[in-house]
Structure formats: structure tokens, C-alpha cells
Design a protein around this motif. Structure first.
Motif, PDB file in Angstrom:
ATOM      1  N   ALA A  41       0.558  -1.290  -0.055  1.00  0.00           N
ATOM      2  CA  ALA A  41      -0.236   0.285   0.467  1.00  0.00           C
ATOM      3  C   ALA A  41       0.800   0.631   0.139  1.00  0.00           C
ATOM      4  N   VAL A  42       1.523   0.723   0.873  1.00  0.00           N
ATOM      5  CA  VAL A  42       2.492   2.614   1.233  1.00  0.00           C
ATOM      6  C   VAL A  42       3.628   2.886  -0.451  1.00  0.00           C
ATOM      7  N   SER A  43       3.938   1.864  -1.228  1.00  0.00           N
ATOM      8  CA  SER A  43       4.392   1.598  -2.154  1.00  0.00           C
ATOM      9  C   SER A  43       3.999   2.409  -2.878  1.00  0.00           C
ATOM     10  N   VAL A  44       2.357   1.830  -3.279  1.00  0.00           N
ATOM     11  CA  VAL A  44       1.840   3.223  -4.219  1.00  0.00           C
ATOM     12  C   VAL A  44       1.660   4.135  -4.514  1.00  0.00           C
ATOM     13  N   PRO A  45       1.864   5.450  -3.527  1.00  0.00           N
ATOM     14  CA  PRO A  45       1.721   6.550  -3.049  1.00  0.00           C
ATOM     15  C   PRO A  45       2.990   6.848  -3.611  1.00  0.00           C
ATOM     16  N   SER A  46       4.122   6.124  -2.418  1.00  0.00           N
ATOM     17  CA  SER A  46       5.720   6.649  -2.968  1.00  0.00           C
ATOM     18  C   SER A  46       6.313   6.713  -4.245  1.00  0.00           C
ATOM     19  N   SER A  56      11.969  13.439 -16.390  1.00  0.00           N
ATOM     20  CA  SER A  56      11.129  12.958 -17.560  1.00  0.00           C
ATOM     21  C   SER A  56      10.049  11.961 -17.819  1.00  0.00           C
ATOM     22  N   ASN A  57       9.336  12.060 -18.348  1.00  0.00           N
ATOM     23  CA  ASN A  57       7.886  11.243 -18.455  1.00  0.00           C
ATOM     24  C   ASN A  57       8.325   9.860 -18.768  1.00  0.00           C
ATOM     25  N   ALA A  58       9.542   9.712 -18.767  1.00  0.00           N
ATOM     26  CA  ALA A  58       9.124   8.453 -19.279  1.00  0.00           C
ATOM     27  C   ALA A  58       9.857   7.579 -17.701  1.00  0.00           C
ATOM     28  N   ASP A  59      10.606   8.064 -17.240  1.00  0.00           N
ATOM     29  CA  ASP A  59      10.964   7.828 -16.014  1.00  0.00           C
ATOM     30  C   ASP A  59       9.378   7.825 -15.131  1.00  0.00           C
ATOM     31  N   PHE A  60       8.939   8.978 -15.115  1.00  0.00           N
ATOM     32  CA  PHE A  60       7.422   9.394 -14.537  1.00  0.00           C
ATOM     33  C   PHE A  60       6.494   7.276 -14.601  1.00  0.00           C
ATOM     34  N   LEU A  61       6.976   7.200 -15.828  1.00  0.00           N
ATOM     35  CA  LEU A  61       6.531   6.066 -16.302  1.00  0.00           C
ATOM     36  C   LEU A  61       6.377   5.181 -15.446  1.00  0.00           C
ATOM     37  N   ARG A  62       7.730   4.608 -15.770  1.00  0.00           N
ATOM     38  CA  ARG A  62       8.279   3.551 -15.001  1.00  0.00           C
ATOM     39  C   ARG A  62       7.789   3.187 -13.677  1.00  0.00           C
ATOM     40  N   PHE A  63       8.176   4.579 -12.460  1.00  0.00           N
ATOM     41  CA  PHE A  63       7.647   4.444 -11.555  1.00  0.00           C
ATOM     42  C   PHE A  63       5.763   4.422 -11.700  1.00  0.00           C
ATOM     43  N   LEU A  64       4.957   4.687 -12.264  1.00  0.00           N
ATOM     44  CA  LEU A  64       3.638   4.608 -12.158  1.00  0.00           C
ATOM     45  C   LEU A  64       3.835   3.172 -12.511  1.00  0.00           C
ATOM     46  N   THR A  65       3.658   2.023 -13.571  1.00  0.00           N
ATOM     47  CA  THR A  65       3.828   1.156 -13.764  1.00  0.00           C
ATOM     48  C   THR A  65       4.423   0.193 -12.115  1.00  0.00           C
ATOM     49  N   ILE A  66       5.529   0.408 -11.635  1.00  0.00           N
ATOM     50  CA  ILE A  66       5.508   0.193 -10.607  1.00  0.00           C
ATOM     51  C   ILE A  66       4.113   0.395  -9.275  1.00  0.00           C
ATOM     52  N   SER A  67       4.022   1.456  -9.546  1.00  0.00           N
ATOM     53  CA  SER A  67       3.104   0.967  -8.743  1.00  0.00           C
ATOM     54  C   SER A  67       1.445   1.050  -8.830  1.00  0.00           C
ATOM     55  N   ARG A  68       1.436   0.265  -9.978  1.00  0.00           N
ATOM     56  CA  ARG A  68       0.521  -0.398 -10.536  1.00  0.00           C
ATOM     57  C   ARG A  68       0.531  -2.181 -10.210  1.00  0.00           C
ATOM     58  N   GLY A  69       1.409  -2.172 -10.176  1.00  0.00           N
ATOM     59  CA  GLY A  69       2.628  -3.817  -9.920  1.00  0.00           C
ATOM     60  C   GLY A  69       1.893  -3.628  -8.408  1.00  0.00           C
ATOM     61  N   LEU A  71      -0.043  -1.728  -6.555  1.00  0.00           N
ATOM     62  CA  LEU A  71      -1.978  -1.930  -6.840  1.00  0.00           C
ATOM     63  C   LEU A  71      -2.225  -3.595  -6.712  1.00  0.00           C
ATOM     64  N   SER A  72      -1.687  -4.537  -7.828  1.00  0.00           N
ATOM     65  CA  SER A  72      -2.689  -5.702  -8.068  1.00  0.00           C
ATOM     66  C   SER A  72      -1.813  -6.414  -7.108  1.00  0.00           C
ATOM     67  N   GLU A  73      -1.062  -6.971  -6.007  1.00  0.00           N
ATOM     68  CA  GLU A  73      -0.001  -6.699  -5.293  1.00  0.00           C
ATOM     69  C   GLU A  73      -1.637  -7.086  -4.055  1.00  0.00           C
ATOM     70  N   LEU A  74      -1.017  -5.432  -4.139  1.00  0.00           N
ATOM     71  CA  LEU A  74      -2.770  -5.811  -2.775  1.00  0.00           C
ATOM     72  C   LEU A  74      -3.776  -6.092  -2.278  1.00  0.00           C
ATOM     73  N   GLU A  75      -4.045  -5.516  -3.748  1.00  0.00           N
ATOM     74  CA  GLU A  75      -5.550  -6.049  -4.335  1.00  0.00           C
ATOM     75  C   GLU A  75      -5.430  -7.826  -3.964  1.00  0.00           C
TER      76      GLU A  75
END
Length: 113
Positions: A41-46, A56-69, A71-75
Motif C-alpha cells: 500500500a505504501v509503495s503505491v503513493p511513494s 522525464s516522462n519516461a521515468d515517471f511512466l516507469r514509476f507509475l508502472t511500479i505503482s500499478r504492480g 496495487l495489483s499485489e495489494l488487491e
């Protein structure tokens, strides 16, 4: 800034909800599944915050992908906790994960455009 993002705000709310859920766990699970759920849970907003702070947007996208992962783990962990009868109902938390996931999806789409 990341704290202006609705997705980050909702992810922070989800963290609070997850901590409330894990307080109900038996003592034998507080450092097992409970701790794992809190970390996910903490990993998502972090990761949203860390990605937003990158240059860069590329870095931001990479971290958003990690957040989604995370989130799926938490679910999955919420469903496990419910199946093990550690908590009676996780529908509120599952709804929040879906909402955060959809906002992440939209933000990814916007950054890719």
C-alpha cells in the motif's frame, strides 16, 4: 507537485484504509501478511511521488508502472486476508484500488500522448 495529483491523494487514503484493516489481523499475522500489505500500500503513493519528482516522462511512466504492480499485489493480498477470515469485508478497499488503478491508467495514457 505530486500531492496535487488526485491519484496520489486517493492512494494515500488507501494506505490509511489498509493500516486500519491490518489492525484487525491476529497477532500471528501482523508481521506476515499484514506487514506485506502495508508495504504494498505504501509503495503505491511513494512511487507516484518518486516518479513525479523525476526529470522525464519516461521515468515517471516507469514509476507509475511500479505503482500499478504494487496495487495489483495489494488487491490480491486483500482478497487473501478476506479468504482467511482475517477481515470480514474488503469491498471498500477493493473499490479504492480499482479507482486508483483507473486514475493511474488515465495518467499513463496522458503521459504517453
Amino acid at each position: 507537485m505530486h500531492y496535487d495529483l488526485r491519484v496520489w491523494q486517493l492512494a494515500m487514503d488507501l494506505v490509511v484504509q489498509v493500516y486500519a484493516v491490518t489492525k484487525q489481523f491476529p497477532d500471528s499475522e501482523k508481521y506476515g501478511l499484514g506487514s506485506q500489505m502495508q508495504r504494498a500500500a505504501v509503495s503505491v503513493p511513494s512511487n507516484i511521488a518518486e516518479g513525479a519528482g523525476r526529470e522525464s516522462n519516461a521515468d515517471f511512466l516507469r514509476f507509475l508502472t511500479i505503482s500499478r504492480g504494487s496495487l495489483s499485489e495489494l488487491e490480491t493480498q486483500l482478497l487473501i486476508a478476506q479468504r482467511l477470515n482475517y477481515v470480514a469485508d474488503v469491498s471498500e478497499q477493493l473499490n479504492k484500488t480499482k479507482e486508483v488503478f483507473m486514475l493511474l491508467k488515465g495518467l499513463v495514457r496522458k503521459l504517453k500522448a
